[in-house]
Design an enzyme around this catalytic site. Structure first.
Site, PDB file in Angstrom:
ATOM      1  N   GLY A  13      -0.490 -10.214 -13.088  1.00  0.00           N
ATOM      2  CA  GLY A  13      -1.042  -8.957 -13.617  1.00  0.00           C
ATOM      3  C   GLY A  13      -0.008  -8.049 -14.233  1.00  0.00           C
ATOM      4  N   ALA A  14       0.714  -8.562 -15.258  1.00  0.00           N
ATOM      5  CA  ALA A  14       1.787  -7.741 -15.840  1.00  0.00           C
ATOM      6  C   ALA A  14       1.456  -7.244 -17.245  1.00  0.00           C
ATOM      7  CB  ALA A  14       3.099  -8.520 -15.846  1.00  0.00           C
ATOM      8  N   ARG A  16      -0.386  -4.661 -17.869  1.00  0.00           N
ATOM      9  CA  ARG A  16      -0.531  -3.192 -17.818  1.00  0.00           C
ATOM     10  C   ARG A  16       0.037  -2.671 -16.506  1.00  0.00           C
ATOM     11  NH1 ARG A  16      -5.847  -2.907 -16.546  1.00  0.00           N
ATOM     12  NH2 ARG A  16      -6.483  -5.043 -16.958  1.00  0.00           N
ATOM     13  N   VAL A  65      -6.330 -15.419 -11.008  1.00  0.00           N
ATOM     14  CA  VAL A  65      -5.626 -15.480  -9.718  1.00  0.00           C
ATOM     15  C   VAL A  65      -6.550 -15.830  -8.547  1.00  0.00           C
ATOM     16  CG1 VAL A  65      -3.803 -13.876 -10.450  1.00  0.00           C
ATOM     17  CG2 VAL A  65      -5.828 -12.979  -9.273  1.00  0.00           C
ATOM     18  N   ASN A  91       0.818  -9.010  -7.601  1.00  0.00           N
ATOM     19  CA  ASN A  91       0.490  -7.639  -8.011  1.00  0.00           C
ATOM     20  C   ASN A  91      -0.941  -7.478  -8.508  1.00  0.00           C
ATOM     21  OD1 ASN A  91       1.082  -4.850  -9.342  1.00  0.00           O
ATOM     22  ND2 ASN A  91       0.464  -6.160 -11.050  1.00  0.00           N
ATOM     23  N   SER A 143      -1.414  -1.159  -0.580  1.00  0.00           N
ATOM     24  CA  SER A 143      -1.792   0.225  -0.896  1.00  0.00           C
ATOM     25  C   SER A 143      -1.831   1.030   0.400  1.00  0.00           C
ATOM     26  CB  SER A 143      -3.183   0.235  -1.538  1.00  0.00           C
ATOM     27  OG  SER A 143      -3.727   1.535  -1.529  1.00  0.00           O
ATOM     28  N   TYR A 156     -11.643  -2.939  -0.790  1.00  0.00           N
ATOM     29  CA  TYR A 156     -10.259  -2.800  -1.268  1.00  0.00           C
ATOM     30  C   TYR A 156      -9.302  -2.617  -0.075  1.00  0.00           C
ATOM     31  CZ  TYR A 156      -6.415  -0.874  -4.145  1.00  0.00           C
ATOM     32  OH  TYR A 156      -5.217  -0.634  -4.761  1.00  0.00           O
ATOM     33  N   ALA A 158      -9.731  -3.536   3.015  1.00  0.00           N
ATOM     34  CA  ALA A 158      -9.634  -4.789   3.777  1.00  0.00           C
ATOM     35  C   ALA A 158      -8.702  -5.772   3.070  1.00  0.00           C
ATOM     36  CB  ALA A 158     -11.020  -5.405   3.945  1.00  0.00           C
ATOM     37  N   LYS A 160      -6.197  -5.083   1.103  1.00  0.00           N
ATOM     38  CA  LYS A 160      -4.804  -4.626   1.160  1.00  0.00           C
ATOM     39  C   LYS A 160      -4.245  -4.728   2.581  1.00  0.00           C
ATOM     40  CE  LYS A 160      -4.437  -3.732  -3.222  1.00  0.00           C
ATOM     41  NZ  LYS A 160      -3.646  -4.648  -4.059  1.00  0.00           N
TER      42      LYS A 160
END
Ligand code: NAP
Length: 248
Positions: A13-14, A16, A65, A91, A143, A156, A158, A160
Site C-alpha cells: 500500500g505505497a 498514497r 493483499v 501497511n 493504530s 478495524y 479488532a 489492528k
C-alpha cells in the site's frame, strides 16, 4: 551513506498516504523498494518513477493483499526481481466503519482480511526468504484504535489489535533466526483515508490529542525508519505509539 543502503524493502500500500511516505524515505536512505497496490495503476507508475529518481531500484506489484495465493506469487516475483527481502512493511489497510448493530458480515470480513490476514499472507511468504538470509525485519502498521477500541470501528479495532498479537508471536518465533518484528501504532494521521471524515469530527479528534493536531505522514515514516533500520537492532515485539500523546 544512507541508513538502508544495500537493503530491499517490500511495502504494502505505497501509492498514497503513510506507505508512500515510507517508500520515499526508505528510498532516500538507499533502500531498493518493491511495493504492492491494488487499484491505482497510474499512481503506482508515478511512485515507481519518483522512487527511481532517488537512485535506487523500485518496482510496483499489483496484488490484492487479502489473497493468499496472489501474495505467494507476488513475493516470488519480488525475490526474482530484487534477489532478497530485508524489510517487510505490512501497511495496506482500509476502514469500513459502522456501529456493531449495523455492521454486516462482509464489512467485517473485508476489513479483517485487508488489515490482518494480509499480514499473515505476507509474513508466510517472506519469512522463508528472511530465514534463508538469516536476517529480516518486519513492521506492521496498527493504530491507537487497536489498543483502546473505538465506537463504530469494531472491525478495524479488532484487525489492528490482531496485528499486535500476531507480531509479538512472530517476534518470539523468529528472533533466534535474526528476524525482528515490531508494530507502529499511529494516532490520527492526515491522509486521504482520514480526509473522508467530517471536518467537525476531525476538530473533535484534534481537541482530544495532547499535541492538538494530527500527524504528518512523514512523522510516521520517520518512526518506521527507526524500527526497520539497524538503529533499533535490539528491539523486537515492540509496539511504538506515534500518536501525539493520544494513548497516555
Ligand atoms: P490510504 O491513504 O487509504 O492508502 C491505502 C493504501 O493501501 C493504498 O496504497 C492502497 O492501494 C492500498 N491497499 C488497500 N487495500 C489493498 C488491497 N486489498 N491490496 C493491495 N493494496 C491495498 O491509507 P493510509 O491512511 O496511508 O493508511 C495506511 C495504514 O496506516 C493503514 O493500515 C491504516 O489502517 C493505518 N493507519 C492510518 C491512520 C490514519 O489516520 N490515516 C491512523 C492509524 C493507522 P490502491 O490505491 O491501489 O488501492
Amino acid at each position: 551513506m544512507g541508513q538502508l543502503e544495500g537493503k530491499t524493502a517490500l511495502i504494502t500500500g505505497a501509492t498514497r498516504g503513510i506507505g508512500h511516505a515510507m517508500a520515499k524515505l526508505f528510498a532516500s536512505e538507499g533502500a531498493d523498494v518493491a511495493f504492492v497496490y491494488r487499484n491505482s495503476d497510474d499512481l503506482a507508475a508515478s511512485v515507481e518513477d519518483e522512487l527511481k529518481a532517488c537512485g535506487v531500484r523500485a518496482k510496483a506489484f499489483k496484488s490484492d493483499v487479502q489473497d493468499f495465493q496472489q501474495v505467494q506469487t507476488t513475493v516470488g516475483e519480488v525475490v526474482k526481481e530484487f534477489g532478497r527481502i530485508d524489510i517487510l512493511v505490512n501497511n495496506a489497510g482500509i476502514t469500513c466503519d459502522g456501529l456493531l448493530l449495523r455492521m454486516g458480515e462482509q464489512q467485517w470480513d473485508e476489513v479483517i482480511d485487508t488489515n490482518l490476514k494480509s499480514a499473515f499472507n505476507f509474513v508466510k511468504a517472506c519469512a522463508p526468504v528472511m530465514m534463508r538470509q538469516r536476517s529480516g525485519n518486519i513492521l506492521s502498521v496498527a493504530s491507537v484504535v487497536g489498543i483502546h477500541g473505538n465506537a463504530g470501528q469494531a472491525n478495524y479495532a479488532a484487525s489492528k489489535a490482531g496485528l499486535v498479537g500476531f507480531t509479538k508471536s512472530v517476534a518470539k518465533e523468529l528472533a533466534s533466526r535474526g528476524i525482528r518484528a515490531n508494530v507502529i501504532a499511529p494516532g490520527f494521521v492526515v491522509t486521504e483515508m482520514t480526509a473522508k471524515v467530517d471536518p467537525s469530527v476531525v476538530e473533535g479528534w484534534c481537541a482530544g490529542i495532547p499535541m492538538k493536531r494530527g500527524a504528518d505522514v512523514d512523522e510516521i515514516a520517520r518512526a518506521a525508519l527507526f524500527l526497520v533500520s539497524d538503529q533499533s537492532s535490539y528491539i523486537t515485539g515492540h509496539v511504538l505509539d506515534v500518536d501525539g500523546g493520544m494513548g497516555m
